[in-house]
Design a protein around this motif. Structure first.
Motif, PDB file in Angstrom:
ATOM      1  N   GLY A 192      51.887  53.140  33.021  1.00  0.00           N
ATOM      2  CA  GLY A 192      52.418  53.616  34.291  1.00  0.00           C
ATOM      3  C   GLY A 192      53.870  53.222  34.483  1.00  0.00           C
ATOM      4  N   PHE A 193      54.193  51.975  34.157  1.00  0.00           N
ATOM      5  CA  PHE A 193      55.578  51.518  34.297  1.00  0.00           C
ATOM      6  C   PHE A 193      56.500  52.259  33.325  1.00  0.00           C
ATOM      7  N   SER A 194      56.006  52.529  32.124  1.00  0.00           N
ATOM      8  CA  SER A 194      56.803  53.295  31.160  1.00  0.00           C
ATOM      9  C   SER A 194      57.041  54.716  31.658  1.00  0.00           C
ATOM     10  N   THR A 195      56.035  55.293  32.307  1.00  0.00           N
ATOM     11  CA  THR A 195      56.173  56.642  32.854  1.00  0.00           C
ATOM     12  C   THR A 195      57.236  56.673  33.947  1.00  0.00           C
ATOM     13  N   ILE A 196      57.212  55.682  34.827  1.00  0.00           N
ATOM     14  CA  ILE A 196      58.235  55.590  35.871  1.00  0.00           C
ATOM     15  C   ILE A 196      59.620  55.483  35.247  1.00  0.00           C
ATOM     16  N   GLU A 197      59.741  54.675  34.213  1.00  0.00           N
ATOM     17  CA  GLU A 197      61.035  54.499  33.545  1.00  0.00           C
ATOM     18  C   GLU A 197      61.547  55.811  32.964  1.00  0.00           C
ATOM     19  N   LEU A 198      60.678  56.550  32.299  1.00  0.00           N
ATOM     20  CA  LEU A 198      61.085  57.822  31.699  1.00  0.00           C
ATOM     21  C   LEU A 198      61.523  58.829  32.757  1.00  0.00           C
ATOM     22  N   LEU A 199      60.767  58.923  33.831  1.00  0.00           N
ATOM     23  CA  LEU A 199      61.100  59.870  34.892  1.00  0.00           C
ATOM     24  C   LEU A 199      62.385  59.469  35.609  1.00  0.00           C
ATOM     25  N   SER A 200      62.551  58.181  35.847  1.00  0.00           N
ATOM     26  CA  SER A 200      63.756  57.699  36.522  1.00  0.00           C
ATOM     27  C   SER A 200      64.993  57.930  35.664  1.00  0.00           C
ATOM     28  N   GLN A 201      64.876  57.677  34.371  1.00  0.00           N
ATOM     29  CA  GLN A 201      66.000  57.906  33.465  1.00  0.00           C
ATOM     30  C   GLN A 201      66.408  59.377  33.443  1.00  0.00           C
ATOM     31  N   ALA A 202      65.444  60.255  33.690  1.00  0.00           N
ATOM     32  CA  ALA A 202      65.722  61.692  33.687  1.00  0.00           C
ATOM     33  C   ALA A 202      66.242  62.182  35.036  1.00  0.00           C
ATOM     34  N   GLY A 203      66.422  61.257  35.987  1.00  0.00           N
ATOM     35  CA  GLY A 203      67.028  61.611  37.262  1.00  0.00           C
ATOM     36  C   GLY A 203      66.066  61.893  38.395  1.00  0.00           C
ATOM     37  N   CYS A 204      64.794  61.563  38.228  1.00  0.00           N
ATOM     38  CA  CYS A 204      63.803  61.836  39.269  1.00  0.00           C
ATOM     39  C   CYS A 204      63.707  60.680  40.262  1.00  0.00           C
ATOM     40  N   GLU A 205      63.403  61.016  41.502  1.00  0.00           N
ATOM     41  CA  GLU A 205      63.019  60.019  42.496  1.00  0.00           C
ATOM     42  C   GLU A 205      61.499  59.900  42.416  1.00  0.00           C
ATOM     43  N   VAL A 206      61.018  58.784  41.894  1.00  0.00           N
ATOM     44  CA  VAL A 206      59.589  58.627  41.643  1.00  0.00           C
ATOM     45  C   VAL A 206      58.920  57.920  42.819  1.00  0.00           C
ATOM     46  N   VAL A 207      57.861  58.522  43.330  1.00  0.00           N
ATOM     47  CA  VAL A 207      57.065  57.896  44.381  1.00  0.00           C
ATOM     48  C   VAL A 207      55.657  57.674  43.837  1.00  0.00           C
ATOM     49  N   VAL A 208      55.091  56.519  44.198  1.00  0.00           N
ATOM     50  CA  VAL A 208      53.757  56.166  43.711  1.00  0.00           C
ATOM     51  C   VAL A 208      52.889  55.791  44.913  1.00  0.00           C
ATOM     52  N   PRO A 209      52.144  56.737  45.462  1.00  0.00           N
ATOM     53  CA  PRO A 209      51.270  56.410  46.597  1.00  0.00           C
ATOM     54  C   PRO A 209      50.330  55.265  46.238  1.00  0.00           C
ATOM     55  N   ASP A 210      50.399  54.174  46.999  1.00  0.00           N
ATOM     56  CA  ASP A 210      49.646  52.983  46.606  1.00  0.00           C
ATOM     57  C   ASP A 210      48.169  53.059  46.957  1.00  0.00           C
ATOM     58  N   ASN A 211      47.757  54.084  47.701  1.00  0.00           N
ATOM     59  CA  ASN A 211      46.330  54.220  48.018  1.00  0.00           C
ATOM     60  C   ASN A 211      45.687  55.385  47.266  1.00  0.00           C
ATOM     61  N   GLN A 212      46.304  55.788  46.153  1.00  0.00           N
ATOM     62  CA  GLN A 212      45.704  56.824  45.320  1.00  0.00           C
ATOM     63  C   GLN A 212      44.499  56.258  44.588  1.00  0.00           C
ATOM     64  N   THR A 213      43.556  57.133  44.256  1.00  0.00           N
ATOM     65  CA  THR A 213      42.359  56.701  43.533  1.00  0.00           C
ATOM     66  C   THR A 213      42.127  57.635  42.345  1.00  0.00           C
ATOM     67  N   CYS A 214      40.890  58.027  42.130  1.00  0.00           N
ATOM     68  CA  CYS A 214      40.514  58.864  40.993  1.00  0.00           C
ATOM     69  C   CYS A 214      40.754  60.342  41.303  1.00  0.00           C
ATOM     70  N   CYS A 215      40.975  61.138  40.263  1.00  0.00           N
ATOM     71  CA  CYS A 215      41.140  62.582  40.458  1.00  0.00           C
ATOM     72  C   CYS A 215      39.801  63.270  40.719  1.00  0.00           C
TER      73      CYS A 215
END
Length: 242
Positions: free
Chosen positions: A19-42
């Motif tokens: 998850g942290f690596s995913t945030i890093e990749l998206l941020s490096q590509a210029g995205c504003e990343v939001v991670v809802p802290d009360n998310q659960t299963c799909c």
């Protein structure tokens, strides 16, 4: 661009570094990343097991949490496939919700697909050194047409050698509840996948779905292979140079 990260259950509980690596990749590509802290299963485990009620509850929660995002990205083809292709099956008699699901599904992507086809990333700066073979997970390949995207990113790393295994598209035998219900068949399928991966001579087996990777790694260790590493592609793409 506001991108909502859907972490997934397995990443959250078993390997949060993905998850942290995913945030890093998206941020490096210029995205504003939001991670809802009360998310659960799909909701996929319940959906696949016939428990549509729990699937509907979790799907509604997902929609409420991520509907405000420009895009939603998950480091998993399996969860992405559930959202894009099966959420609508849960609400056949609710046209208004069907429309919301349709619009959200069009904005929901697996990580490598989003990086390559939406953000047009063609190169990553990674300090990874070594050889990698790539496992194509069933949902990513067959539902989302993810094949070249991860390989394009891996091949952009100058110090990485991609060694294709035979039968890269072969199922690893996990399949969520499949491996529980049909254990003997799943084990044989896992053995086949491990055999082809080991034959490639690669130091690392990579993939885009943690369920597959945990299954493959578990079988490798039971077969006595304590050397071959198993990593999510996001982890490889964010290795720091030494």
């Amino acid at each position: 661009m506001k991108v909502g990260l859907f972490v997934t259950c397995l990443v959250d509980m078993m390997r949060p570094a993905v998850g942290f690596s995913t945030i890093e990749l998206l941020s490096q590509a210029g995205c504003e990343v939001v991670v809802p802290d009360n998310q659960t299963c799909c909701g996929q485990p319940g959906f696949n097991s016939g428990d549509r009620e729990s699937g509907r509850t979790l799907a509604k929660r997902f929609i409420e949490l991520f509907d405000h995002c420009d895009y939603v990205v998950a480091p998993s083809g399996s969860c992405t496939g559930m959202i894009r292709f099966h959420y609508q099956d849960l609400f056949p008699e609710d046209p208004a919700l069907q429309e919301r699901i349709h619009l959200l599904a069009q904005r929901t992507f697996e990580l490598t697909d989003f990086l390559v086809n939406i953000l047009k990333v063609d190169r990553v700066e990674s300090g990874f050194k070594g050889s990698v073979t790539y496992h194509d997970s069933c949902s990513g390949l067959r539902e989302l047409n993810i094949k070249e995207q991860p390989r394009k990113l891996l091949n952009s790393i100058e110090t990485l050698t991609l060694k294709e295994m035979d039968q890269a598209e072969l199922c690893c035998g996990f399949g969520g509840t499949f491996s529980v219900k049909l254990g003997d068949i799943a084990t044989r399928m896992s053995d086949n996948k491990c055999h082809y991966a080991q034959q490639s001579g690669a130091e690392v087996i990579a993939g885009g779905d943690l369920g597959c990777l945990l299954n493959i790694e578990g079988r490798l260790r039971r077969r006595g292979d304590n050397t071959t590493q198993v990593k999510h592609i996001a982890e490889i793409l964010t290795v720091k140079a030494k």
